[in-house]
Design an enzyme around this catalytic site. Structure first.
Site, mmCIF file in Angstrom:
data_model
loop_
_atom_site.group_PDB
_atom_site.id
_atom_site.type_symbol
_atom_site.label_atom_id
_atom_site.label_comp_id
_atom_site.label_asym_id
_atom_site.label_seq_id
_atom_site.Cartn_x
_atom_site.Cartn_y
_atom_site.Cartn_z
ATOM 1 N N SER A 292 41.097 36.421 40.120
ATOM 2 C CA SER A 292 42.461 36.370 40.643
ATOM 3 C C SER A 292 43.013 37.780 40.693
ATOM 4 C CB SER A 292 43.333 35.507 39.717
ATOM 5 O OG SER A 292 44.706 35.639 40.025
ATOM 6 N N TYR B 45 48.176 32.823 31.549
ATOM 7 C CA TYR B 45 47.292 32.838 32.714
ATOM 8 C C TYR B 45 46.726 34.235 32.946
ATOM 9 C CZ TYR B 45 45.583 32.296 37.492
ATOM 10 O OH TYR B 45 44.797 32.284 38.618
#
Length: 277
Positions: free
Chosen positions: A146, A159
């Site tokens: 990501s 996260y």
């Protein structure tokens, strides 16, 4: 079939929706046979039935936190397709940018355990289940990373920490499994997918796609250099094909391809994230 993955066999975790489904469909189009793994067998079967070539797609219900189920998924893949060339470690959840200051200590602890068990431990357990077969084929692992693997505020602290951990995991496994198995990652930017949140925050049924549906033609473009960059997960799949193909990327390992609209060359947006504290 003359695609880049002609004759390949792949296993994709989190293959029932989002980027996992898009990669599975692209791999089939490129000539591969694919096992998709997920927690909802009905959704997985829908993906198989919608495939242009259902005979080259197989669904296995498994939780990436369960090693025995992952080993069974690998065994089913080899039994059905004869081998395993590529593992795409992809299953994950998002914390919907829940900041530290918006979490109680109990929420922080429970969410950390849940999110890390899927986003990080799930990748590690999938690699453990698959590495022996990948050694046999001199195959590869491709991890969904990501922009949050490199930069802050792509999620909340949990996260972001999980995706930084996945980047380190990718690099460590690239070292440990060389020279037999290549390990790389694709660091995706924002996508319009059915990505869900942690059950520990009562976000299991909340979908990221709902946020995209609220956008209108008056919504300002995202603050990235390629501000008209696609959010369709299908447009992110090319890097997965490249990294899976030993003919196209044989010398590449331990690398992350950023497919994020150019966040890495963006200028400063806001000076600090806590001005409202």
């Amino acid at each position: 079939m003359t695609g880049w993955l002609n004759g390949y066999s792949a296993l994709i975790t989190g293959g029932g929706s989002g980027i996992g489904r898009a990669v599975a469909e692209r791999f089939v189009a490129e000539g591969a046979s694919v096992t998709i793994v997920g927690r909802g067998i009905d959704r997985l079967k829908e993906v198989v039935e919608a495939s242009p070539d259902p005979q080259r797609m197989h669904a296995v219900e498994a939780d990436v936190r369960n090693s025995d189920q992952l080993h069974s998924a690998v065994a089913e893949t080899v039994d059905r397709f004869g081998k395993l060339d590529t593992l795409v470690a992809n299953a994950g959840i998002w914390d919907f940018q829940r900041q530290l200051t918006r979490l109680t200590a109990a929420e922080l602890s429970n969410t950390f355990d849940e999110l890390f068990s899927i986003n990080v431990k799930g990748y590690l357990l999938a690699a453990e289940a698959a590495w022996r077969e990948l050694v046999n084929t001199r195959g590869s692992i491709v991890m969904t990373l990501s922009n949050a693997s490199f930069y802050v505020n792509g999620g909340g602290p949990i996260y972001t920490a999980s995706k930084h951990a996945c980047l380190g995991l990718m690099r460590e496994l690239a070292y440990e499994l060389a020279p037999k198995v290549r390990v790389n990652g694709v660091a995706c930017g924002g996508m319009n997918t059915d990505l869900r949140g942690p059950e520990s925050l009562a976000l299991k049924e909340r979908s990221l796609a709902a946020s995209f549906s609220k956008k209108t033609t008056d919504t300002p473009p995202p603050p990235i250099p390629l501000h008209d960059s696609s959010t369709d997960p299908r447009d992110f799949t090319g890097s997965y094909v490249l990294l899976a193909s030993r003919e196209q990327s044989g010398p590449i390992t331990g690398q992350a391809i950023s497919v994020d609209g150019g966040i890495g060359v963006r200028g400063f947006a806001t000076a600090a994230g806590g001005d409202n504290l």
